[in-house]
Write an enzyme that holds these catalytic residues in place. Structure first.
Site, PDB file in Angstrom:
ATOM      1  N   LYS A  76      10.640   6.576  15.982  1.00 11.37           N
ATOM      2  CA  LYS A  76       9.955   6.191  14.894  1.00 11.37           C
ATOM      3  C   LYS A  76      10.465   7.396  13.852  1.00 11.37           C
ATOM      4  CE  LYS A  76       6.153   4.205  12.423  1.00 11.37           C
ATOM      5  NZ  LYS A  76       4.679   3.575  12.518  1.00 11.37           N
ATOM      6  N   SER A 152       3.707  -1.026  10.901  1.00  7.47           N
ATOM      7  CA  SER A 152       4.844  -0.358  10.345  1.00  7.47           C
ATOM      8  C   SER A 152       5.785   0.070  11.087  1.00  7.47           C
ATOM      9  CB  SER A 152       4.359   1.037   9.537  1.00  7.47           C
ATOM     10  OG  SER A 152       3.767   1.718  10.565  1.00  7.47           O
ATOM     11  N   SER A 176      -0.343  -0.769  13.895  1.00 16.40           N
ATOM     12  CA  SER A 176       1.399  -0.327  13.659  1.00 16.40           C
ATOM     13  C   SER A 176       2.073  -0.412  14.981  1.00 16.40           C
ATOM     14  CB  SER A 176       1.718   0.792  12.581  1.00 16.40           C
ATOM     15  OG  SER A 176       1.299   0.319  11.526  1.00 16.40           O
TER      16      SER A 176
HETATM   17  N1  GLN Z   1      -0.940  -2.303   8.354  1.00 13.22           N
HETATM   18  C1  GLN Z   1      -1.935  -1.159   8.257  1.00 13.22           C
HETATM   19  C2  GLN Z   1      -1.704  -0.341   7.002  1.00 13.22           C
HETATM   20  O1  GLN Z   1      -0.729  -0.958   6.066  1.00 13.22           O
HETATM   21  C3  GLN Z   1      -1.995  -0.180   9.350  1.00 13.22           C
HETATM   22  C4  GLN Z   1      -0.559   0.404   9.465  1.00 13.22           C
HETATM   23  C5  GLN Z   1      -0.287   1.411  10.513  1.00 13.22           C
HETATM   24  O2  GLN Z   1      -1.139   1.332  11.571  1.00 13.22           O
HETATM   25  N2  GLN Z   1       0.240   2.522  10.277  1.00 13.22           N
HETATM   26  O3  GLN Z   1      -2.230   0.406   6.612  1.00 13.22           O
END
Ligand code: GLN
Length: 490
Positions: A76, A152, A176
């Site tokens: 990532k 994400s 995410s």
């Molecule tokens: N969807 C959540 C956010 O937008 C979690 C994102 C994540 O876990 N990095 O913050």
């Protein structure tokens, strides 16, 4: 080879049936062909990858290889990797070449000898649930190209689902790793907070962020987790723990009731309204399967979990507003070309370098931390966070693992929620409480609804990764959902 498990790949490499250079080339060729369709990778560097593969082959030849030496993996793009562009999905860092390795990168490549296939696309600064906030464009879900892969870690998920990579890393601040794993029919694990070093992992919300593995199966995730964990003096919240082999329990023999004695907690809040019927049907079928494997189910309650999304959207932006203040046009990355004076340079660099979702979070975070609102919002959210964590403590008095859906829906259409932040935030309704409590959680494939994958979430007690992976693995020995691949990708 493209569809093989990490264990099979390791065996093939050890038996010299294939070299790491050959194996890496297979995946790099696939990336060249398929990435234009899915946009899962933002950086690929064949020469760098093949150099790592040659080094791995030398270790294999010299007999100094570890269990995953020579196996390719996608990283990532939130992990700093020396000499690699590390963008975090943002224009702000579009040209940033990292001068050092994150601890996870050092462990996986430097120590374990895995080969990096490149850096994967992600929501900007890991803020999102659809991968649509990336400066480098949306990622397409291999199961339906008109749909999102989740976020994400959407690039990592799409890369594995299309078999451009056998495995990948992700990070999980509010879901995410688990949500994209669910939407792309993968297995993903978010470890206990503090188990995997955050050093060199670009910070979003430091008290919630945690890196973890994404792959086809629990067995693959266990092997990856073995390479990722460990105390790191460079991360002040890193935990010192005795070393554990997460794959050990998985290797033990099991009869036809391998989970006899296991108590599965079903939180009534996860089985009420708000979850799509197709998702719920697949989760219910998984519960029946678990009962066949010998587990017993008990109802538990997480009475404060309905507050997890609002508490998270105070705490995470608060931390983000502080973490992202370092991106000022001076020290890192993007600087506006034209500006009148120093203040104007800061303002223009940040205005032009950050996307809309990141700006929204910085605004909210700055607001909730400001004088006069700190007590009303930030402190209140921290108190709720404690209540949510206590709910889990109570629940784990009555059960060994908690089970429920990972996501309330299957993969949604590209653009469907992009204009409505609150709808987007609700994608993580079942995952966020786990981060607020610092617990380990995972998602694994448990069926399909309308032709799209459904994810089953398992939540464990602190440091129960080994048990959690075993509970997932026994299910994967009895079912084949995790082996299903999307059609039409050759
Ligand atoms: N969807 C959540 C956010 O937008 C979690 C994102 C994540 O876990 N990095 O913050």
């Amino acid at each position: 080879m493209i569809n093989a498990s990490l264990k099979e790949l390791a065996q093939a490499l050890a038996a010299k049936k294939i070299s790491s250079v050959e194996l890496s080339t297979l995946f790099l060729d696939r990336i060249e062909r398929l990435n234009p369709v899915f946009n899962a990778f933002v950086t690929v560097d064949r020469e760098k990858s093949l150099k790592m593969a040659r080094e791995a082959d030398a270790r294999i030849a010299a007999g100094t290889a570890g269990p995953l030496t020579g196996i390719p993996i996608a990283q990532k793009d939130i992990f700093c990797a020396e000499g690699w562009t590390t963008t975090c999905g943002s224009k702000m860092l579009a040209n940033f070449v990292s001068p050092y390795d994150a601890t996870v990168i050092r462990k996986m490549h430097g120590e374990a000898g895995m080969v990096s296939l490149g850096k994967t696309n992600m929501d900007e600064f890991a803020m999102g649930s659809s991968n649509e906030t990336s400066y480098f464009g949306a990622v397409r879900n291999p199961w339906d190209r008109e749909r999102v892969p989740g976020g994400s870690s959407g690039g990592s998920a799409a890369a594995i689902a299309s078999r451009m990579a056998p495995a990948a890393t992700g990070t999980d601040t509010g879901g995410s790793i688990r949500q994209p794993a669910a939407l792309c029919n993968l297995t993903g694990l978010k470890p206990t907070y503090g188990l995997v070093s955050r050093y060199g992992m670009i910070a979003f919300a430091s008290s919630l962020d945690q890196g973890g593995p994404m792959a086809a199966s629990a067995e693959d995730c266990a092997l990856l987790l073995n390479t990722m964990v460990g105390f790191d003096e460079r991360d002040s919240t890193s935990l010192e723990r005795p070393a554990e082999d997460y794959a050990r329990e998985l290797g033990e023999k099991s009869g036809d009731k391998p989970l006899a004695g296991l108590r599965i907690g079903l939180p009534k809040e996860f089985f009420g309204a708000g979850c799509d019927a197709g998702v719920m049907a697949a989760v219910q079928a998984a519960i029946a399967e678990y009962e066949k494997l010998g587990a017993t189910c008990v109802e538990v309650s997480l009475p404060n979990s309905y507050l997890s999304v609002p508490a998270y959207y105070v705490i995470a932006p608060a931390e983000a507003s502080s973490n992202l203040s370092r991106f000022d046009g001076v020290r890192y990355g993007f600087r506006a070309e034209e500006y009148a004076n120093l203040d104007d340079m800061y303002a223009k660099s940040r205005a032009q370098g950050f996307g809309a979702e990141v700006k929204r979070r910085i605004l909210i975070g700055t607001y909730v931390l400001s004088h006069g609102y700190y007590d009303a919002y930030y402190l209140q959210a921290q108190r709720i966070r404690r209540l949510i964590a206590n709910d889990f403590v109570e629940a784990f008095k009555r059960c060994d693992v908690i089970l429920g859906p990972t996501s309330p829906s299957t993969a949604f259409k590209l653009g469907e929620k992009a204009a409505d932040p609150v709808q987007m935030y609700l994608s993580d309704i079942y995952t966020i409480a786990v981060n607020l409590a610092g617990l380990p959680g995972m998602s694994l494939p448990c069926g399909f609804a309308g032709g799209l994958p459904v994810g089953l979430q398992l939540i464990g007690n602190y440091f129960a990764e080994g048990a959690l992976l075993n509970v997932a693995h026994r299910y994967q020995q009895a079912t084949d959902w995790h082996r299903r691949r999307p059609h039409g990708i050759e």
